[in-house]
Design an enzyme around this catalytic site. Sequence first.
Site, mmCIF file in Angstrom:
data_model
loop_
_atom_site.group_PDB
_atom_site.id
_atom_site.type_symbol
_atom_site.label_atom_id
_atom_site.label_comp_id
_atom_site.label_asym_id
_atom_site.label_seq_id
_atom_site.Cartn_x
_atom_site.Cartn_y
_atom_site.Cartn_z
ATOM 1 N N LYS A 53 0.839 -1.202 0.000
ATOM 2 C CA LYS A 53 0.000 0.000 0.000
ATOM 3 C C LYS A 53 0.878 1.258 0.000
ATOM 4 O O LYS A 53 0.623 2.205 -0.747
ATOM 5 C CB LYS A 53 -0.947 0.000 1.213
ATOM 6 C CG LYS A 53 -2.064 -1.044 1.097
ATOM 7 C CD LYS A 53 -2.874 -1.221 2.378
ATOM 8 C CE LYS A 53 -3.825 -2.408 2.244
ATOM 9 N NZ LYS A 53 -4.636 -2.684 3.432
ATOM 10 N N GLN A 97 -4.823 -1.616 9.692
ATOM 11 C CA GLN A 97 -4.750 -2.939 9.065
ATOM 12 C C GLN A 97 -5.349 -3.996 9.994
ATOM 13 O O GLN A 97 -5.053 -4.030 11.186
ATOM 14 C CB GLN A 97 -3.282 -3.270 8.727
ATOM 15 C CG GLN A 97 -3.089 -4.521 7.905
ATOM 16 C CD GLN A 97 -3.656 -4.415 6.485
ATOM 17 O OE1 GLN A 97 -3.756 -3.335 5.913
ATOM 18 N NE2 GLN A 97 -4.032 -5.535 5.915
ATOM 19 N N ASP A 120 -11.073 2.752 4.163
ATOM 20 C CA ASP A 120 -11.420 1.344 4.000
ATOM 21 C C ASP A 120 -12.922 1.125 3.855
ATOM 22 O O ASP A 120 -13.360 0.033 3.478
ATOM 23 C CB ASP A 120 -10.968 0.564 5.253
ATOM 24 C CG ASP A 120 -9.694 -0.221 5.018
ATOM 25 O OD1 ASP A 120 -9.467 -0.630 3.868
ATOM 26 O OD2 ASP A 120 -8.948 -0.426 5.987
HETATM 27 N N1 GUN Z 1 -6.981 -6.971 6.102
HETATM 28 C C1 GUN Z 1 -7.263 -7.687 4.990
HETATM 29 N N2 GUN Z 1 -7.799 -6.888 4.047
HETATM 30 C C2 GUN Z 1 -7.852 -5.656 4.570
HETATM 31 C C3 GUN Z 1 -8.307 -4.402 4.085
HETATM 32 O O1 GUN Z 1 -8.800 -4.263 2.957
HETATM 33 N N3 GUN Z 1 -8.181 -3.362 4.934
HETATM 34 C C4 GUN Z 1 -7.687 -3.478 6.185
HETATM 35 N N4 GUN Z 1 -7.624 -2.399 6.952
HETATM 36 N N5 GUN Z 1 -7.267 -4.624 6.672
HETATM 37 C C5 GUN Z 1 -7.340 -5.700 5.867
#
Ligand code: GUN
Length: 287
Positions: A53, A97, A120
Amino acid sequence: MGEIISGKALSKTIRAEVKTQVEALQAKHGKVPHLVVILVGEDAASESYVKAKGKACAKAGIRSTILKKEETITEDELLKIIQEFNEDPDTHGILVQLPLPKHIDENKVLLAIQKEKDVDGFHPLNVAAVHLGQEAILPATPKGILTMLKSTGVEIKGKKALVIGRSNIVGKPVSMLLLKEHATVTIAHSRTLDMKKEALEADILVAAVGRPNMVTADMVKEGAVVIDVGVNRIEVNGERKLVGDVDFESVKDKASFITPVPGGVGPMTIASLLQNTIECFTMVEKL
Ligand code: GUN
């Protein structure tokens, strides 16, 4: 053989568009979006996602801050950090995350993120908006899946869609988005009595369960569009391999369109996150 929907290629186009948008924001407003990513603990998969990311942000000209916190951080400490970023006018997106360590209440954390900075789309108000079919920040993976589906030109309206998996991150929201597109949506999961029967009826099949190669050719209707959200690391002949939830080699001959793993949904998730960061910037800066 079905046509492969390349998330890699499509995400490249989106990322180039995002880069152009960021340059325009910089020229017009003298600043660029800033995404804060908070990673708690040492989960290897989470670390690699977060790294990806950050790298994608940098390439698109988006500023990013990755904040790594010890597994032992308390819930209160984490909530306090989120509050600080909520109040920081130079932070436009906040992403925590997941998963979080067990002693931290994930719901509390997601609720603490300012709605406009919720890149998100996991805040209950954004989840509710998706549920109500209203405009909202869409969770990145479901958003990427819809972008891929639309790129095929296949009409979603009226089609039977089967979503295998009922997670809050993928299964539930992607079902809502398909419903908004007027598909007839079924959600299947581990307790579904006859998975094969459900799957064989699907014109659009989204697999998001986390079970390597569980969708096999005998379960897929001729000409179906198959989207594989699985990210499973398995060992084949002593070698580590990344495979999806769909047995690609057999299913590709029955599907009209199919996404590969890797190079399918994964890159689209990141591209969608970048798009969301721009949306958050626009909301936070009230543009
Ligand atoms: N863990 C797995 N996929 C995601 C996501 O799209 N966002 C976040 N914050 N955590 C994750």
